[in-house]
Design a protein around this motif. Structure first.
Motif, mmCIF file in Angstrom:
data_model
loop_
_atom_site.group_PDB
_atom_site.id
_atom_site.type_symbol
_atom_site.label_atom_id
_atom_site.label_comp_id
_atom_site.label_asym_id
_atom_site.label_seq_id
_atom_site.Cartn_x
_atom_site.Cartn_y
_atom_site.Cartn_z
ATOM 1 N N GLY A 30 -5.940 -3.676 32.917
ATOM 2 C CA GLY A 30 -4.918 -2.598 33.064
ATOM 3 C C GLY A 30 -5.428 -1.357 33.548
ATOM 4 O O GLY A 30 -5.297 -0.451 33.600
ATOM 5 N N GLY B 233 0.301 -7.195 40.160
ATOM 6 C CA GLY B 233 -0.325 -7.750 38.918
ATOM 7 C C GLY B 233 0.430 -8.264 37.934
ATOM 8 O O GLY B 233 0.044 -9.443 37.410
ATOM 9 N N GLU B 234 1.489 -7.906 37.792
ATOM 10 C CA GLU B 234 2.681 -8.390 36.738
ATOM 11 C C GLU B 234 2.796 -9.789 37.079
ATOM 12 O O GLU B 234 2.847 -10.840 36.483
ATOM 13 C CB GLU B 234 3.829 -7.536 36.723
ATOM 14 C CG GLU B 234 3.748 -6.396 35.963
ATOM 15 C CD GLU B 234 4.818 -5.378 36.175
ATOM 16 O OE1 GLU B 234 5.830 -5.913 36.533
ATOM 17 O OE2 GLU B 234 4.564 -4.031 35.648
ATOM 18 N N LEU B 235 3.233 -10.250 38.604
ATOM 19 C CA LEU B 235 3.418 -11.497 38.870
ATOM 20 C C LEU B 235 2.383 -12.631 38.942
ATOM 21 O O LEU B 235 2.405 -13.617 38.135
ATOM 22 C CB LEU B 235 3.846 -11.349 40.461
ATOM 23 C CG LEU B 235 5.358 -10.985 40.759
ATOM 24 C CD1 LEU B 235 5.435 -10.644 42.324
ATOM 25 C CD2 LEU B 235 6.475 -11.748 40.220
ATOM 26 N N PRO C 114 -5.792 -6.369 36.970
ATOM 27 C CA PRO C 114 -4.714 -6.304 35.890
ATOM 28 C C PRO C 114 -4.968 -6.719 34.711
ATOM 29 O O PRO C 114 -4.407 -6.342 33.507
ATOM 30 C CB PRO C 114 -3.891 -7.561 36.489
ATOM 31 C CG PRO C 114 -4.097 -7.472 37.867
ATOM 32 C CD PRO C 114 -5.447 -7.108 38.156
ATOM 33 N N THR C 115 -5.996 -7.798 34.419
ATOM 34 C CA THR C 115 -6.616 -8.056 32.850
ATOM 35 C C THR C 115 -7.073 -6.858 32.131
ATOM 36 O O THR C 115 -7.050 -6.984 30.899
ATOM 37 C CB THR C 115 -7.534 -8.969 32.821
ATOM 38 O OG1 THR C 115 -8.511 -8.670 33.944
ATOM 39 C CG2 THR C 115 -6.989 -10.574 33.819
ATOM 40 N N GLU D 124 1.095 -2.754 41.181
ATOM 41 C CA GLU D 124 1.603 -2.890 39.807
ATOM 42 C C GLU D 124 2.386 -4.170 39.792
ATOM 43 O O GLU D 124 2.352 -5.122 38.889
ATOM 44 C CB GLU D 124 2.234 -1.864 39.075
ATOM 45 C CG GLU D 124 1.249 -0.510 39.041
ATOM 46 C CD GLU D 124 1.981 0.786 38.727
ATOM 47 O OE1 GLU D 124 3.396 0.670 39.028
ATOM 48 O OE2 GLU D 124 1.463 1.564 38.534
ATOM 49 N N MET D 125 3.353 -4.396 40.724
ATOM 50 C CA MET D 125 4.230 -5.698 40.661
ATOM 51 C C MET D 125 3.391 -6.810 41.103
ATOM 52 O O MET D 125 3.510 -7.713 40.602
ATOM 53 C CB MET D 125 5.048 -5.255 41.888
ATOM 54 C CG MET D 125 6.076 -6.751 42.328
ATOM 55 S SD MET D 125 7.103 -6.393 43.708
ATOM 56 C CE MET D 125 5.730 -6.362 45.081
ATOM 57 N N ARG E 221 2.857 0.888 43.367
ATOM 58 C CA ARG E 221 4.062 0.008 42.875
ATOM 59 C C ARG E 221 3.932 -1.509 43.424
ATOM 60 O O ARG E 221 4.005 -2.482 42.716
ATOM 61 C CB ARG E 221 5.591 0.590 43.302
ATOM 62 C CG ARG E 221 6.512 -0.210 42.984
ATOM 63 C CD ARG E 221 7.886 0.676 42.677
ATOM 64 N NE ARG E 221 7.991 1.427 44.142
ATOM 65 C CZ ARG E 221 8.765 1.086 45.134
ATOM 66 N NH1 ARG E 221 9.270 -0.357 45.044
ATOM 67 N NH2 ARG E 221 9.099 1.719 45.855
ATOM 68 N N LEU F 139 -0.269 -11.994 36.684
ATOM 69 C CA LEU F 139 -0.491 -12.452 35.328
ATOM 70 C C LEU F 139 0.406 -13.509 34.765
ATOM 71 O O LEU F 139 0.036 -14.371 33.902
ATOM 72 C CB LEU F 139 -0.368 -11.167 34.443
ATOM 73 C CG LEU F 139 -1.580 -10.152 34.479
ATOM 74 C CD1 LEU F 139 -1.070 -8.806 33.871
ATOM 75 C CD2 LEU F 139 -2.813 -10.900 34.046
ATOM 76 N N GLY F 140 1.736 -13.621 35.296
ATOM 77 C CA GLY F 140 2.495 -14.765 34.818
ATOM 78 C C GLY F 140 2.108 -16.210 35.379
ATOM 79 O O GLY F 140 2.410 -17.111 34.622
ATOM 80 N N SER G 73 -6.794 -2.914 42.080
ATOM 81 C CA SER G 73 -6.396 -3.239 40.646
ATOM 82 C C SER G 73 -7.070 -4.441 40.072
ATOM 83 O O SER G 73 -7.580 -5.255 40.734
ATOM 84 C CB SER G 73 -4.811 -3.478 40.604
ATOM 85 O OG SER G 73 -4.611 -4.875 40.826
#
Length: 257
Positions: free
Chosen positions: A121, A18-20, A118-119, A15-16, A12, A22-23, A116
């Motif tokens: 996935g 990576g999402e942040l 993120p780009t 994943e969190m 988690r 990517l923003g 991870s």
């Protein structure tokens, strides 16, 4: 083995993060230089802040070692090791070779790790005594594919070796004794996925190395600090497949590594 809730929390966090991240990706976040000359951006700091907030709420008694804030918390049997954005330079350049590193250490032993990109996935993760895996998409443990590093059946001169070397590295003069390769998005993942036979890390930090060290060991590879152990805080760390590890570490010793 690590507790299942710890493994899920590690996923988690990655994943969190990576999402942040990517923003901020591709938007030229504000950046400054740290004392060692390396860059740190507002994205690094925002991601780290969010990860630390989760750990403070869910594991308040655990210590933390994170790239941007250093050692946090009181002495504890349990320590989370974080690199919020590993690869800040490619991140700022709009390239794909960056991600998040999360590891949990208990009583000085790595128990769980997630790495991870993120780009892509993609995540690569491991549990001490439970194996190493790759995951794409879905929930924290979904679509898991077991990883096993094949024994390198070639001599070092044709082995695929990549790495992170410092200027004037003693390894530079001997690079032509192997097939030196560049990473796709992650050299350790290249080793785990069979695209590389070894990775040489000169000058890395604990937060850079912790997930890779557990992943490679759990996938059947070798981790060597060139001093007879596998400490993460020395100048050198070599990740390698059986069949090439001894010849490579011997060459590095002879070169003065």
């Amino acid at each position: 083995m690590a507790d299942d809730s710890d493994v899920r929390l590690a996923h988690r966090l990655a994943e969190m993060a990576g999402e942040l991240a990517l923003g901020f990706f591709g938007r030229q976040p504000t950046t400054r230089r740290k004392s060692d000359g390396s860059p740190v951006s507002e994205a690094d700091l925002a991601v780290e802040k969010a990860m630390l907030a989760v750990l403070a709420a869910e594991r308040p008694g655990d210590a933390v070692l994170s790239e941007e804030s250093g050692a946090l918390g009181t002495v504890s049997r349990r320590r989370w090791i974080l690199d919020p954005i590993d690869g800040t330079i490619p991140f700022l350049a709009g390239e794909r070779g960056w991600g998040t590193h999360v590891a949990l250490e208990v009583d000085g032993e790595l128990r769980a790790a997630v790495l991870s990109r993120p780009t892509e996935g993609a995540k690569w993760w491991a549990v001490r005594g439970g194996g190493a895996f790759a995951s794409t998409g879905g929930g924290p443990l979904s679509a898991a594919r077991a990883l096993r590093i094949p024994e390198a059946g070639v001599p070092l001169r044709t082995a695929r070796v990549g790495g992170f070397l410092m200027p004037d590295s003693p390894v530079e003069p001997v690079r032509d004794r192997m097939r030196w390769i560049e990473s796709s998005v992650c050299l350790v993942a290249d080793l785990l996925e069979g695209r590389a036979d070894a990775v040489v890390d000169e000058g890395g930090h604990v937060w850079d190395r912790a997930p890779g060290a557990l992943l490679v060991r759990e996938a059947g590879g070798r981790v060597d600090d060139l001093r007879g152990g596998s400490r993460l805080d020395g100048r050198w760390l070599v990740y390698a497949a059986d069949g090439v590890a001894d010849e490579l570490t011997g060459l590095l010793h002879d070169a003065g590594a």
